[in-house]
Motif scaffolding. Structure first.
Motif, PDB file in Angstrom:
ATOM      1  N   TRP A 178       0.793  -1.188   0.071  1.00 56.50           N
ATOM      2  CA  TRP A 178      -0.062   0.054   0.152  1.00 56.50           C
ATOM      3  C   TRP A 178       0.900   1.133   0.145  1.00 56.50           C
ATOM      4  CZ3 TRP A 178      -0.554   3.606   4.027  1.00 56.50           C
ATOM      5  CH2 TRP A 178      -1.729   4.273   3.862  1.00 56.50           C
ATOM      6  N   MET A 179       2.012   1.492   0.694  1.00 51.99           N
ATOM      7  CA  MET A 179       2.920   2.325   0.764  1.00 51.99           C
ATOM      8  C   MET A 179       3.501   2.669  -0.532  1.00 51.99           C
ATOM      9  SD  MET A 179       4.704   1.743   4.428  1.00 51.99           S
ATOM     10  CE  MET A 179       6.282   2.296   4.017  1.00 51.99           C
ATOM     11  N   CYS A 180       3.760   1.544  -1.346  1.00 54.66           N
ATOM     12  CA  CYS A 180       4.593   1.803  -2.747  1.00 54.66           C
ATOM     13  C   CYS A 180       3.480   1.918  -3.601  1.00 54.66           C
ATOM     14  CB  CYS A 180       5.288   0.452  -2.834  1.00 54.66           C
ATOM     15  SG  CYS A 180       6.694   0.402  -1.643  1.00 54.66           S
ATOM     16  N   GLY A 181       2.247   1.797  -3.365  1.00 55.14           N
ATOM     17  CA  GLY A 181       1.136   1.929  -4.525  1.00 55.14           C
ATOM     18  C   GLY A 181       1.318   0.799  -5.572  1.00 55.14           C
ATOM     19  N   VAL A 182       1.516  -0.381  -4.885  1.00 57.62           N
ATOM     20  CA  VAL A 182       1.632  -1.591  -5.647  1.00 57.62           C
ATOM     21  C   VAL A 182       0.337  -2.713  -5.229  1.00 57.62           C
ATOM     22  CG1 VAL A 182       3.217  -3.550  -6.118  1.00 57.62           C
ATOM     23  CG2 VAL A 182       4.024  -1.305  -5.889  1.00 57.62           C
TER      24      VAL A 182
END
Length: 109
Positions: free
Chosen positions: A6-10
């Motif tokens: 989620w932090m990496c937008g993946v």
């Protein structure tokens, strides 16, 4: 791992392996951190007094039989593997600073 994705937008649909995501956010595996914490706790118990409840539990033997099938790995067995993996001995635990340094599984830089 979800939080890191989620932090990496993946998303899982992107088919990016966890290894690469951990490298991107610069954290080590959870299993390595658990190993570090087990070893640190063991050092704490070893350095404590003989009548400390942790020491008494470490020496305790439980009578009885386990269930059928492959036996689950006990905490003591896992700790033995961890100590062999790191090359640590019980006597090393008396020097707290050295023990913590040797037990450390550092995060990637």
């Amino acid at each position: 791992m979800r939080m890191f994705r989620w932090m990496c937008g993946v998303t899982r649909k992107d088919k990016i392996r966890n290894y690469y995501i951990r490298g991107r956010v610069k954290v080590t595996e959870v299993s390595a951190k658990m190993q570090e914490r087990r070893i640190n706790w063991y050092g704490h118990v070893i350095r404590s007094e003989a009548d400390y409840i942790g020491n008494r539990v470490m020496e305790m033997h439980v009578d009885g039989r386990r269930r059928r099938g492959r036996p689950k790995l006990s905490w003591r067995d896992r700790l033995k593997e961890d100590l062999e993996d790191k090359g640590l001995r019980r006597e090393d635990a008396m020097d707290r600073a050295r023990w913590k340094r040797l037990a450390r599984n550092s995060d990637p830089i």
